[in-house]
Enzyme design. Structure first.
Site, PDB file in Angstrom:
ATOM      1  N   HIS A 168      13.417 112.955 -20.499  1.00  0.00           N
ATOM      2  CA  HIS A 168      12.534 112.041 -20.156  1.00  0.00           C
ATOM      3  C   HIS A 168      13.887 110.980 -20.987  1.00  0.00           C
ATOM      4  CE1 HIS A 168       9.776 108.201 -19.818  1.00  0.00           C
ATOM      5  NE2 HIS A 168      10.533 107.845 -21.534  1.00  0.00           N
ATOM      6  N   ASP A 215       9.076 116.221 -18.569  1.00  0.00           N
ATOM      7  CA  ASP A 215       8.814 114.547 -19.386  1.00  0.00           C
ATOM      8  C   ASP A 215       6.964 115.059 -19.235  1.00  0.00           C
ATOM      9  OD1 ASP A 215       9.234 111.829 -19.715  1.00  0.00           O
ATOM     10  OD2 ASP A 215       9.410 111.619 -18.089  1.00  0.00           O
ATOM     11  N   CYS A 252      12.679 103.313 -18.144  1.00  0.00           N
ATOM     12  CA  CYS A 252      10.912 103.708 -19.365  1.00  0.00           C
ATOM     13  C   CYS A 252       9.975 102.915 -19.294  1.00  0.00           C
ATOM     14  CB  CYS A 252      11.664 104.302 -20.370  1.00  0.00           C
ATOM     15  SG  CYS A 252      10.572 105.377 -21.807  1.00  0.00           S
TER      16      CYS A 252
END
Length: 254
Positions: free
Chosen positions: A221, A189, A142
Site C-alpha cells: 500500500h 495491501d 489512498c
C-alpha cells in the site's frame, strides 16, 4: 466497504528527490493548492487533472507527481484536503488515525466528509470557472480516493478517474461513479485486499462503464506515491502506475 479504512501502512513511505517547479495558490480564498502547468507546446486544451492526495497532503512527492502530469500536457492541481494539517513520515506509529480523521491534529480540524467534500467541490469549481477547464480527470491516492469517488457522480464535475491503492471507499460510492475508472493495486495491501478488489470488480462491471484494475506484485500500500525508489521492483511499479494513469486520461479525457 470496497476498501478498508486507512491503517498504519498509510503513514509510511519514502520522500523522493527532486525540485518541484509548480506554485502554491489559494482556492476560494481559503485552501492551499499546488498547481503545475504544462509546457505551452504540450498543453492539452480545456482539460485538467485534480490530484486528491493521501494524508501527507501537499508535500514533496505529490508535488513531483503533479509536475510529472504537467510534463505530459496536463494542467494539474493538488488540493489540500487536509486544511493545513497533513501528517509527516516521522509520525509513523505515533498517530491515532481514527482520531486524526475525526478531529485533526488540533482537535478542531476534522478530515471527514463534511470537512473535505466542500474543499474538493471548491477545487472543481475553480478549475472550471477560473481556468476554463471543460473536462476534469482526477487521481485519488489512498485516502484521497474516497473523495474522488464522492465527487465522481453525475453533475459533480469529475469526468474520468484513477485510484491508486484506495482506502475508505464505500461500495455505494464506487457504484455511483459516472465515468471511466482505472485502479492501480498493490499485491500486499490490508486496506485494499483481494476480496475487496474482487468486490470492486463486481461493482464496476454493473456500472457498464469502462474500468481497469491493474495489480502490481512485490509492492505494498502506498507504492504509487511513496515507494522506495532504490528498489527496482518498487520503482518499476510506481512508474507503471503513473503510466497507467496517463494512458487512461489520454484515452478517455482527451
Amino acid at each position: 466497504m470496497a476498501s478498508n479504512p486507512p491503517g498504519k501502512c498509510c503513514t509510511t513511505g519514502f520522500k523522493h528527490e527532486g525540485t518541484p517547479t509548480g506554485k502554491v495558490v489559494k482556492v476560494a480564498g481559503k485552501w492551499d493548492a499546488y498547481v503545475a502547468s504544462p509546457p505551452a507546446d504540450k498543453a492539452h486544451k480545456d482539460v485538467a487533472i485534480l490530484y486528491i492526495p493521501d494524508i501527507f497532503g501537499i508535500w514533496q512527492n505529490s508535488q513531483l507527481l503533479a509536475d510529472q502530469f504537467a510534463s505530459d500536457g496536463y494542467y494539474t492541481m493538488v488540493i489540500d484536503i487536509l486544511n493545513g494539517d497533513p501528517l509527516t513520515l516521522d509520525q509513523f506509529g505515533t498517530v491515532d488515525l481514527p482520531k486524526y480523521i475525526e478531529q485533526g491534529s488540533t482537535g478542531d480540524n476534522p478530515h471527514n466528509p463534511p470537512a473535505i467534500d466542500p474543499i474538493v467541490k471548491a477545487a472543481i469549481k475553480a478549475l472550471k470557472e477560473e481556468h476554463g477547464v471543460k473536462k476534469i480527470g482526477s487521481v485519488g491516492y489512498c485516502f484521497g480516493a474516497k473523495y474522488l469517488a464522492r465527487q465522481f457522480h453525475k453533475g459533480a464535475g469529475i469526468d474520468v478517474g484513477f485510484f491508486a491503492h484506495p482506502s475508505f471507499v464505500s461500495e455505494d460510492e464506487l457504484a455511483a461513479i459516472c465515468g471511466p475508472l482505472s485502479i492501480a493495486a498493490a499485491e500486499t495491501d490490508s486496506i485494499f485486499p483481494v476480496d475487496m478488489r474482487y468486490k470492486s470488480e463486481e461493482i464496476l462491471k454493473k456500472t457498464a462503464l469502462p474500468y481497469q484494475i491493474n495489480l502490481f506484485s512485490g509492492v505494498t500500500h502506498g507504492f504509487a506515491v511513496r515507494c522506495d525508489l532504490s528498489d527496482r521492483v518498487q520503482k518499476f511499479a510506481k512508474e507503471q502506475a503513473y503510466c497507467q494513469a496517463v494512458a487512461w486520461f489520454n484515452q478517455y479525457l482527451l
